[in-house]
Design a protein around this motif. Structure first.
Motif, mmCIF file in Angstrom:
data_model
loop_
_atom_site.group_PDB
_atom_site.id
_atom_site.type_symbol
_atom_site.label_atom_id
_atom_site.label_comp_id
_atom_site.label_asym_id
_atom_site.label_seq_id
_atom_site.Cartn_x
_atom_site.Cartn_y
_atom_site.Cartn_z
ATOM 1 N N TYR A 84 31.701 62.742 28.518
ATOM 2 C CA TYR A 84 31.933 63.010 29.934
ATOM 3 C C TYR A 84 30.853 62.380 30.812
ATOM 4 O O TYR A 84 31.119 61.985 31.950
ATOM 5 N N SER A 85 29.648 62.242 30.256
ATOM 6 C CA SER A 85 28.569 61.649 31.047
ATOM 7 C C SER A 85 28.932 60.246 31.523
ATOM 8 O O SER A 85 28.545 59.837 32.621
ATOM 9 N N LEU A 86 29.682 59.497 30.707
ATOM 10 C CA LEU A 86 30.097 58.161 31.153
ATOM 11 C C LEU A 86 31.012 58.252 32.362
ATOM 12 O O LEU A 86 30.893 57.450 33.300
ATOM 13 N N ALA A 87 31.905 59.229 32.360
ATOM 14 C CA ALA A 87 32.848 59.372 33.473
ATOM 15 C C ALA A 87 32.121 59.693 34.775
ATOM 16 O O ALA A 87 32.380 59.069 35.814
ATOM 17 N N ILE A 88 31.192 60.640 34.729
ATOM 18 C CA ILE A 88 30.524 61.014 35.974
ATOM 19 C C ILE A 88 29.538 59.930 36.403
ATOM 20 O O ILE A 88 29.357 59.678 37.608
ATOM 21 N N VAL A 89 28.929 59.243 35.448
ATOM 22 C CA VAL A 89 28.061 58.120 35.795
ATOM 23 C C VAL A 89 28.880 57.007 36.439
ATOM 24 O O VAL A 89 28.486 56.426 37.456
ATOM 25 N N ALA A 90 30.048 56.726 35.868
ATOM 26 C CA ALA A 90 30.909 55.672 36.437
ATOM 27 C C ALA A 90 31.381 56.037 37.839
ATOM 28 O O ALA A 90 31.486 55.171 38.721
ATOM 29 N N ARG A 91 31.669 57.321 38.058
ATOM 30 C CA ARG A 91 32.120 57.776 39.375
ATOM 31 C C ARG A 91 31.063 57.482 40.437
ATOM 32 O O ARG A 91 31.363 56.938 41.503
ATOM 33 N N HIS A 92 29.820 57.832 40.136
ATOM 34 C CA HIS A 92 28.749 57.605 41.108
ATOM 35 C C HIS A 92 28.345 56.137 41.163
ATOM 36 O O HIS A 92 27.952 55.643 42.224
ATOM 37 N N ALA A 93 28.441 55.445 40.034
ATOM 38 C CA ALA A 93 28.144 54.015 40.035
ATOM 39 C C ALA A 93 29.105 53.276 40.956
ATOM 40 O O ALA A 93 28.710 52.362 41.691
ATOM 41 N N ALA A 94 30.381 53.678 40.926
ATOM 42 C CA ALA A 94 31.390 53.024 41.758
ATOM 43 C C ALA A 94 31.053 53.143 43.240
ATOM 44 O O ALA A 94 31.297 52.209 44.025
ATOM 45 N N GLU A 95 30.485 54.284 43.628
ATOM 46 C CA GLU A 95 30.091 54.482 45.016
ATOM 47 C C GLU A 95 28.912 53.581 45.395
ATOM 48 O O GLU A 95 28.669 53.329 46.581
ATOM 49 N N SER A 96 28.180 53.121 44.367
ATOM 50 C CA SER A 96 26.995 52.288 44.590
ATOM 51 C C SER A 96 27.280 50.810 44.403
ATOM 52 O O SER A 96 26.363 49.992 44.458
ATOM 53 N N MET A 97 28.553 50.451 44.142
ATOM 54 C CA MET A 97 28.933 49.063 43.874
ATOM 55 C C MET A 97 30.011 48.595 44.856
ATOM 56 O O MET A 97 31.149 48.317 44.464
#
Length: 270
Positions: free
Chosen positions: A122-135
């Motif tokens: 699940y950590s990948l999912a939440i990291v990807a969610r916030h990463a997307a906001e930063s990209m």
């Protein structure tokens, strides 16, 4: 001009200088990347990461507890404040309680399963969610997986089930984030001596097995994994997403022991 000149990103999961995440980071740094690093909460883990990140002038070194949504959000807010838009994120995080790794999967506890899945998948999912906001301009996300999620690897146990779920997450996240021009891929490396690998029961035997069975007749090097991770996070892989890239000297393609059979007949140890 290097491949990562002007590129900025975040690496989650460096534990020490033996970490695959650090091998990848070194390759990106050599190509001009600016990288922020996270570490597990606690002074001991901070010292380990600072020992590596301070000498290269990292502007961001911060703790991250991926079991807390607000902590992941804070890390990416700090990254945006430090670097502005991000171009890449490397997720190299996995954990399961030691008793639940050491035992056969059939005996893994319910709480151990939940903890392992939450941190490792699940950590990948939440990291990807916030990463997307930063990209806002698109980018690349890569995670570390292993062949034990595709086939049974003795001693990998519960973590193999987690890696299977992680591989599926890579594909679904690639689909979800594709419209934002964000790519998501997994890197499946052969046996490398790391802090995490030391918890796997048969880890010491795997390197010899790969040498005997793989088409190249050897195991991988840390440098090869670093190069491959750098490739996935760079613009060179701009047309690749949702993939699991095997860096294992071809071990994953074998359907039999191959040349190891002849070696065994000749009396060689495997």
């Amino acid at each position: 001009m290097g491949l990562f000149s002007g590129k900025k990103g975040l690496v989650l999961g460096v534990a020490n200088d033996f970490s695959i995440a650090w091998a990848i980071s070194q390759k990106m740094l050599a190509e001009g990347a600016e990288i922020g690093f996270t570490h597990l909460p606690g002074d001991k883990m901070e010292r380990r990461v600072r020992k590596l990140a301070d000498p290269i002038g990292a502007k961001l070194i911060t703790p991250c507890d991926v079991q807390k949504d607000e902590d992941v959000a804070r890390v990416f807010e700090e990254a945006r404040q430090t670097y502005g838009a991000l171009d890449f994120v490397l997720h190299s995080i996995a954990f399961a309680p030691i008793d639940d790794i050491k035992c056969n999967y059939v005996n893994a506890s319910r709480e151990g399963f939940k903890t392992a899945m939450e941190i490792s998948v699940y950590s990948l999912a939440i990291v990807a969610r916030h990463a997307a906001e930063s990209m806002p301009n698109g980018g690349s996300i890569a995670t570390m997986t292993y062949y034990g999620g595709e086939r049974v690897v003795s001693g990998y146990n519960l973590m193999g089930v987690c890696k299977a779920a992680l591989d599926a997450s890579v594909r679904y996240l690639a689909y979800d984030l594709g419209p934002k021009n964000i790519r998501v891929n997994g890197l499946s490396a052969g046996p490398v001596k790391t802090l995490a690998a030391s918890a796997v029961g048969d880890a010491d035997k795997l390197a010899g097995l790969y040498e005997a069975v793989s088409p190249l007749g050897r195991n991988i090097t840390r440098e090869e994994v670093g190069n491959s991770g750098m490739f996935l996070l760079s613009d060179l892989s701009s047309g690749i997403t949702g993939e699991i890239l095997h860096v294992d000297c071809g071990y994953n393609v074998m359907g039999s022991p191959g040349r190891a059979i002849e070696a065994a007949k000749a009396g060689a140890s495997i």
